[in-house]
Design a protein around this motif. Structure first.
Motif, PDB file in Angstrom:
ATOM      1  N   ARG A  25      -0.891 -68.963 -39.394  1.00  9.53           N
ATOM      2  CA  ARG A  25      -0.894 -68.514 -37.902  1.00  9.53           C
ATOM      3  C   ARG A  25      -2.285 -67.578 -37.891  1.00  9.53           C
ATOM      4  O   ARG A  25      -2.153 -66.584 -38.497  1.00  9.53           O
ATOM      5  CB  ARG A  25       0.372 -67.949 -37.825  1.00  9.53           C
ATOM      6  CG  ARG A  25       0.634 -67.200 -36.434  1.00  9.53           C
ATOM      7  CD  ARG A  25       1.659 -66.335 -36.427  1.00  9.53           C
ATOM      8  NE  ARG A  25       3.098 -67.107 -36.831  1.00  9.53           N
ATOM      9  CZ  ARG A  25       4.281 -66.727 -36.721  1.00  9.53           C
ATOM     10  NH1 ARG A  25       4.319 -65.259 -36.835  1.00  9.53           N
ATOM     11  NH2 ARG A  25       5.501 -67.442 -36.736  1.00  9.53           N
ATOM     12  N   TYR A  26      -2.945 -67.954 -36.835  1.00  6.65           N
ATOM     13  CA  TYR A  26      -3.972 -66.963 -36.589  1.00  6.65           C
ATOM     14  C   TYR A  26      -3.708 -66.046 -35.495  1.00  6.65           C
ATOM     15  O   TYR A  26      -3.243 -66.416 -34.281  1.00  6.65           O
ATOM     16  CB  TYR A  26      -5.296 -67.911 -36.463  1.00  6.65           C
ATOM     17  CG  TYR A  26      -5.790 -68.763 -37.646  1.00  6.65           C
ATOM     18  CD1 TYR A  26      -6.638 -68.184 -38.368  1.00  6.65           C
ATOM     19  CD2 TYR A  26      -5.119 -69.867 -37.671  1.00  6.65           C
ATOM     20  CE1 TYR A  26      -7.196 -68.948 -39.516  1.00  6.65           C
ATOM     21  CE2 TYR A  26      -5.565 -70.750 -38.826  1.00  6.65           C
ATOM     22  CZ  TYR A  26      -6.440 -69.952 -39.485  1.00  6.65           C
ATOM     23  OH  TYR A  26      -6.965 -71.014 -40.762  1.00  6.65           O
ATOM     24  N   GLY A  27      -4.206 -64.982 -35.592  1.00  3.22           N
ATOM     25  CA  GLY A  27      -4.145 -63.791 -34.391  1.00  3.22           C
ATOM     26  C   GLY A  27      -4.495 -62.596 -34.692  1.00  3.22           C
ATOM     27  O   GLY A  27      -3.918 -61.836 -35.862  1.00  3.22           O
ATOM     28  N   GLY A  28      -5.531 -61.843 -33.943  1.00  2.00           N
ATOM     29  CA  GLY A  28      -5.810 -60.462 -34.369  1.00  2.00           C
ATOM     30  C   GLY A  28      -6.834 -60.630 -35.702  1.00  2.00           C
ATOM     31  O   GLY A  28      -7.347 -61.737 -35.886  1.00  2.00           O
ATOM     32  N   ALA A  29      -7.230 -59.639 -35.974  1.00  4.86           N
ATOM     33  CA  ALA A  29      -8.138 -59.274 -37.084  1.00  4.86           C
ATOM     34  C   ALA A  29      -7.528 -59.590 -38.214  1.00  4.86           C
ATOM     35  O   ALA A  29      -6.419 -59.430 -38.672  1.00  4.86           O
ATOM     36  CB  ALA A  29      -9.000 -57.998 -37.229  1.00  4.86           C
ATOM     37  N   GLY A  30      -8.416 -59.943 -39.584  1.00  3.17           N
ATOM     38  CA  GLY A  30      -7.627 -60.129 -40.786  1.00  3.17           C
ATOM     39  C   GLY A  30      -7.623 -61.367 -41.039  1.00  3.17           C
ATOM     40  O   GLY A  30      -7.828 -62.493 -40.393  1.00  3.17           O
ATOM     41  N   ARG A  31      -6.782 -61.675 -42.354  1.00  2.00           N
ATOM     42  CA  ARG A  31      -6.579 -62.966 -43.055  1.00  2.00           C
ATOM     43  C   ARG A  31      -5.287 -63.708 -41.908  1.00  2.00           C
ATOM     44  O   ARG A  31      -4.500 -63.016 -41.664  1.00  2.00           O
ATOM     45  CB  ARG A  31      -6.020 -62.897 -44.372  1.00  2.00           C
ATOM     46  CG  ARG A  31      -7.237 -62.376 -45.310  1.00  2.00           C
ATOM     47  CD  ARG A  31      -6.628 -61.995 -46.581  1.00  2.00           C
ATOM     48  NE  ARG A  31      -6.193 -63.081 -47.301  1.00  2.00           N
ATOM     49  CZ  ARG A  31      -5.566 -63.032 -48.438  1.00  2.00           C
ATOM     50  NH1 ARG A  31      -5.476 -62.129 -49.196  1.00  2.00           N
ATOM     51  NH2 ARG A  31      -5.092 -64.392 -49.055  1.00  2.00           N
ATOM     52  N   PRO A  32      -5.561 -64.900 -42.131  1.00  2.00           N
ATOM     53  CA  PRO A  32      -4.152 -65.708 -41.311  1.00  2.00           C
ATOM     54  C   PRO A  32      -2.913 -65.463 -42.003  1.00  2.00           C
ATOM     55  O   PRO A  32      -2.790 -65.340 -43.448  1.00  2.00           O
ATOM     56  CB  PRO A  32      -4.934 -67.250 -41.449  1.00  2.00           C
ATOM     57  CG  PRO A  32      -5.638 -67.199 -42.363  1.00  2.00           C
ATOM     58  CD  PRO A  32      -6.347 -65.976 -42.557  1.00  2.00           C
ATOM     59  N   GLU A  33      -1.940 -65.479 -41.366  1.00  2.00           N
ATOM     60  CA  GLU A  33      -0.853 -65.230 -41.935  1.00  2.00           C
ATOM     61  C   GLU A  33       0.215 -66.651 -42.045  1.00  2.00           C
ATOM     62  O   GLU A  33       0.007 -67.413 -41.280  1.00  2.00           O
ATOM     63  CB  GLU A  33       0.476 -64.607 -40.698  1.00  2.00           C
ATOM     64  CG  GLU A  33       1.499 -64.255 -41.286  1.00  2.00           C
ATOM     65  CD  GLU A  33       2.405 -63.224 -40.332  1.00  2.00           C
ATOM     66  OE1 GLU A  33       3.005 -62.379 -40.773  1.00  2.00           O
ATOM     67  OE2 GLU A  33       2.153 -63.540 -39.073  1.00  2.00           O
ATOM     68  N   ILE A  34       0.848 -66.626 -43.436  1.00  2.00           N
ATOM     69  CA  ILE A  34       1.597 -68.008 -43.408  1.00  2.00           C
ATOM     70  C   ILE A  34       2.779 -67.857 -42.809  1.00  2.00           C
ATOM     71  O   ILE A  34       3.659 -66.946 -42.666  1.00  2.00           O
ATOM     72  CB  ILE A  34       1.892 -68.184 -45.006  1.00  2.00           C
ATOM     73  CG1 ILE A  34       0.579 -68.244 -45.907  1.00  2.00           C
ATOM     74  CG2 ILE A  34       2.746 -69.447 -45.280  1.00  2.00           C
ATOM     75  CD1 ILE A  34       0.898 -68.277 -47.542  1.00  2.00           C
ATOM     76  N   ALA A  35       3.067 -69.053 -42.117  1.00  2.00           N
ATOM     77  CA  ALA A  35       4.262 -69.176 -41.241  1.00  2.00           C
ATOM     78  C   ALA A  35       5.108 -70.459 -41.898  1.00  2.00           C
ATOM     79  O   ALA A  35       4.630 -71.402 -42.525  1.00  2.00           O
ATOM     80  CB  ALA A  35       3.984 -69.494 -39.998  1.00  2.00           C
ATOM     81  N   TYR A  36       6.507 -70.364 -41.609  1.00  2.00           N
ATOM     82  CA  TYR A  36       7.105 -71.514 -42.142  1.00  2.00           C
ATOM     83  C   TYR A  36       7.965 -72.202 -40.958  1.00  2.00           C
ATOM     84  O   TYR A  36       8.599 -71.260 -39.975  1.00  2.00           O
ATOM     85  CB  TYR A  36       8.123 -70.977 -43.064  1.00  2.00           C
ATOM     86  CG  TYR A  36       7.575 -69.973 -44.179  1.00  2.00           C
ATOM     87  CD1 TYR A  36       7.273 -70.839 -45.526  1.00  2.00           C
ATOM     88  CD2 TYR A  36       6.986 -68.758 -44.301  1.00  2.00           C
ATOM     89  CE1 TYR A  36       6.338 -70.359 -46.666  1.00  2.00           C
ATOM     90  CE2 TYR A  36       6.646 -68.226 -45.295  1.00  2.00           C
ATOM     91  CZ  TYR A  36       6.110 -69.061 -46.517  1.00  2.00           C
ATOM     92  OH  TYR A  36       5.518 -68.282 -47.531  1.00  2.00           O
ATOM     93  N   ARG A  37       7.995 -73.377 -41.123  1.00  2.00           N
ATOM     94  CA  ARG A  37       8.813 -74.316 -40.005  1.00  2.00           C
ATOM     95  C   ARG A  37       9.805 -75.245 -40.397  1.00  2.00           C
ATOM     96  O   ARG A  37       9.480 -75.942 -41.635  1.00  2.00           O
ATOM     97  CB  ARG A  37       7.812 -74.859 -39.245  1.00  2.00           C
ATOM     98  CG  ARG A  37       8.494 -75.749 -37.890  1.00  2.00           C
ATOM     99  CD  ARG A  37       7.589 -76.484 -37.000  1.00  2.00           C
ATOM    100  NE  ARG A  37       6.867 -77.344 -37.717  1.00  2.00           N
ATOM    101  CZ  ARG A  37       6.990 -78.583 -38.193  1.00  2.00           C
ATOM    102  NH1 ARG A  37       8.217 -78.994 -37.563  1.00  2.00           N
ATOM    103  NH2 ARG A  37       6.272 -79.407 -38.694  1.00  2.00           N
ATOM    104  N   TRP A  38      11.181 -75.262 -40.315  1.00  2.00           N
ATOM    105  CA  TRP A  38      11.972 -76.128 -40.711  1.00  2.00           C
ATOM    106  C   TRP A  38      11.564 -77.716 -40.158  1.00  2.00           C
ATOM    107  O   TRP A  38      11.413 -77.939 -39.362  1.00  2.00           O
ATOM    108  CB  TRP A  38      13.403 -75.871 -40.178  1.00  2.00           C
ATOM    109  CG  TRP A  38      14.550 -76.658 -41.189  1.00  2.00           C
ATOM    110  CD1 TRP A  38      14.914 -77.889 -40.535  1.00  2.00           C
ATOM    111  CD2 TRP A  38      15.038 -76.589 -42.163  1.00  2.00           C
ATOM    112  NE1 TRP A  38      15.910 -78.372 -41.356  1.00  2.00           N
ATOM    113  CE2 TRP A  38      15.868 -77.642 -42.496  1.00  2.00           C
ATOM    114  CE3 TRP A  38      14.943 -75.385 -43.155  1.00  2.00           C
ATOM    115  CZ2 TRP A  38      16.781 -77.648 -43.736  1.00  2.00           C
ATOM    116  CZ3 TRP A  38      15.532 -75.382 -44.506  1.00  2.00           C
ATOM    117  CH2 TRP A  38      16.493 -76.607 -44.583  1.00  2.00           C
ATOM    118  N   ARG A  39      11.626 -78.570 -41.447  1.00  2.00           N
ATOM    119  CA  ARG A  39      11.258 -79.965 -40.980  1.00  2.00           C
ATOM    120  C   ARG A  39      12.414 -80.670 -40.202  1.00  2.00           C
ATOM    121  O   ARG A  39      13.375 -80.780 -40.535  1.00  2.00           O
ATOM    122  CB  ARG A  39      11.160 -80.566 -42.483  1.00  2.00           C
ATOM    123  CG  ARG A  39       9.818 -80.178 -43.219  1.00  2.00           C
ATOM    124  CD  ARG A  39       9.563 -80.929 -44.518  1.00  2.00           C
ATOM    125  NE  ARG A  39       8.274 -80.704 -44.933  1.00  2.00           N
ATOM    126  CZ  ARG A  39       7.075 -81.022 -44.676  1.00  2.00           C
ATOM    127  NH1 ARG A  39       6.989 -81.593 -43.344  1.00  2.00           N
ATOM    128  NH2 ARG A  39       6.023 -80.427 -45.271  1.00  2.00           N
TER     129      ARG A  39
END
Length: 226
Positions: free
Chosen positions: A212-226
């Motif tokens: 997940r990209y948003g704002g400054a810094g490293r991207p954040e890991i996000a999780y989604r149920w399959r």
């Protein structure tokens, strides 16, 4: 001789995981992976030595139970173990009515997966040793082999089934992917704890990791149920 297994699963990561798990269980081998009901029918037609199907219920071209009906209509007598997140009681009842021999709910650990396959192998061994005629104790032994030998296998050390269920329920209810921080806030746990459960679900193929990209810094890991 190894029991030849066809994995029927439309999600690529889960399909690879189930195929790899199968190869890790003594006495079993992966005959192939089908990503749809139609592909499964074609593969079964081309390989009559497939003895077991690990079947997801949600396929892109139909429901898993519809595939079971088509298999029987085509004369395929292979056994079926449902490996699915489908928790609807009517689906479970229909699966039992159509001869599905085991029902394994996602998410699960490798140890739970192995236990189901070993139960199935014991059932086949009992069936083979009974000859052409069976007595009541033979039938009881066959069906007894399919029952759990002590319940579900334990989760990794330090993890609880209740917390795993809370994390899974939070992701299922979400309309979009969630970060570890968001899941932690939802279930009332620390970010570190939530992330551990999320990574476990991802490793077992129940959850998809995204960035997940948003704002400054490293991207954040996000999780989604399959």
């Amino acid at each position: 001789m190894s029991i030849r297994v066809l994995v029927v699963e439309d999600e690529e990561i889960a399909a690879r995981a189930h195929a790899a798990y199968t190869e890790r269980v003594t006495g079993f081998e992966t005959a192939g992976v089908a990503r749809s009901a139609g592909e499964a029918l074609r593969m079964l037609g081309a390989d009559p030595d497939i003895q077991l199907v690990l079947l997801d219920m949600h396929l892109p071209d139909g429901h898993g139970l519809g595939l079971v009906q088509r298999l029987r209509a085509a004369g395929h007598l292979c056994d079926v173990i449902a490996v699915t997140s489908a928790r609807d009681a009517d689906v479970v009842r229909a699966a039992v009515a159509q001869g599905v021999v085991q029902y394994l709910l996602k998410p699960f650990t490798f140890a739970t997966f192995r236990d189901k396959l070993e139960q199935y192998a014991a059932y086949r061994a009992q069936l083979s040793s009974s000859g052409t005629q069976v007595a009541q104790h033979d039938v009881d032994a066959m069906f007894g082999a399919l029952r759990s030998r002590g319940g579900s296998a334990p989760l990794p050390k330090g993890m609880s089934a209740e917390s795993l269920r809370d994390v899974a329920d939070a992701l299922r209810a979400a309309e979009a992917s969630m970060s570890a921080s968001e899941v932690a806030a939802e279930i009332g746990a620390s970010r570190v704890t939530a992330r551990r459960y999320l990574e476990h679900l991802a490793d077992t193929g129940s959850v998809e990791r995204t960035q997940r990209y948003g704002g400054a810094g490293r991207p954040e890991i996000a999780y989604r149920w399959r």
